[in-house]
Design a protein around this motif. Structure first.
Motif: not given
Length: 254
Positions: A34-38, A114-120
Motif C-alpha cells: 500500500w505504501a509503495e503505491l501511495v 489512497t483509495k486507488n491503492a486500497m482498491y489494488e
C-alpha cells in the motif's frame, strides 16, 4: 485455567487480545505494498507541479528502501505502523500543501490516491499471516481461550484482512479505531474488548508489535503485555513485559 508458556515462563490466562497489523498479518506484505503505491501516486502528483517530497522519501510514512527504491522495511514507531487513517491523510496531504496545493484540495487528492491503492490491495487480496499464527490460534481455540482484536485500523479493512487470513472465526470481539473515543495507547480498546469477551483484565494478555500496544495493555491493567518483533531486538517495545520474535515461542496447555 489455560496456561500460556513463553519460553520458560508460565502465565495462567483466560483470554488474549491481538493487535492486527504486524501481529496477525505481515505488515510489510500488506501495508508495505500500500505504501509503495501511495508514495508513487503522491510523487506523480508532485512531479506534475515540478516539486518533490519536503522530507526524505523514507520519512513520509516511516519506510525503508533499497538503493533501487524498493520498500524493504519500516520504522515500527512510524506513521505506517501507528497512524490512523485520518492521521495518514494529514501526513500525506502536507506534502501537497507544501508544494502549493490548497489544503482541502490536497486532502481530496490524497484520499483518491489512497483509495486507488486500497482498491489494488483488495483486488490482490494481499494479506499474509505471521509465521505460526494459525497453529497458535488453533491451540488457543482448543483451550477455549477467549480471543479479541484491538486495532487502529477501521472496521471494513479489518474485517477484510481477518477474512483473507482465514482467522475471523477465532475472534469474538473486534475493536477497531472507529468503535472508541480514544485510540491507542489509551486503554479504551482493551477495556471494551474485555467487556465484550466477559474477561477481567487480570486474566487477559495482549500481544502486539508496537509500544502503543504495550502501553494499552498496561493502562488497562492486563496481566501481561507481549511484544512481538520479527527482527528479535524489539528496542522500541520499551513497555513490554516480554519480547518474542514469533508465535513459535508461545504454547498453550490446559
Amino acid at each position: 485455567m489455560p496456561i500460556l508458556h513463553i519460553n520458560d515462563e508460565c502465565v495462567p490466562c483466560s483470554g488474549i487480545l491481538f493487535d492486527k497489523d504486524g501481529t496477525l498479518l505481515d505488515l510489510l506484505a500488506n501495508w508495505g505494498n500500500w505504501a509503495e503505491l501511495v508514495l508513487r501516486g503522491l510523487e506523480d502528483q508532485l512531479a506534475i507541479m515540478g516539486a518533490g517530497f519536503i522530507v526524505e522519501r523514507s520519512k513520509v510514512l516511516g519506510t525503508q528502501h533499497d538503493p533501487q527504491g524498493k520498500l524493504i522495511g519500516y520504522d515500527p514507531a512510524g506513521p505506517l505502523t501507528m497512524a490512523t487513517e485520518e492521521e495518514s491523510y494529514g501526513v500525506l496531504a502536507w506534502q501537497l500543501y507544501a508544494a502549493g496545493v490548497p489544503w482541502n484540495e490536497a486532502l481530496t487528492r490524497v484520499k483518491s490516491i489512497t483509495k486507488n491503492a486500497m482498491y489494488e490491495l483488495r483486488r490482490r487480496r494481499m494479506a499474509q499471516p505471521l509465521a505460526g499464527l494459525h497453529s497458535f490460534l488453533e491451540q488457543c481455540s482448543a483451550a477455549s481461550l477467549k480471543l479479541g482484536v484491538v486495532t487502529s485500523d477501521g472496521a471494513k479493512t479489518t474485517g477484510e484482512h481477518l477474512e483473507w487470513l482465514n482467522v475471523a472465526g477465532y475472534f469474538d470481539s473486534v475493536v477497531t479505531r472507529d468503535r472508541v473515543k480514544n485510540g491507542k495507547p489509551a486503554p479504551e480498546m482493551a477495556e471494551l474488548a474485555c467487556r465484550e469477551l466477559g474477561l477481567s483484565p487480570e486474566e487477559t494478555i495482549i500481544i502486539g508489535d508496537s509500544n502503543a500496544d504495550m502501553q494499552l495493555g498496561k493502562g488497562a491493567g492486563l496481566r501481561l503485555a507481549i511484544g512481538i518483533s520479527a527482527s528479535g531486538d524489539g528496542e522500541h517495545l520499551i513497555d513490554a513485559d516480554v519480547i518474542i520474535s514469533g508465535f513459535n515461542e508461545l504454547r498453550i496447555t490446559y
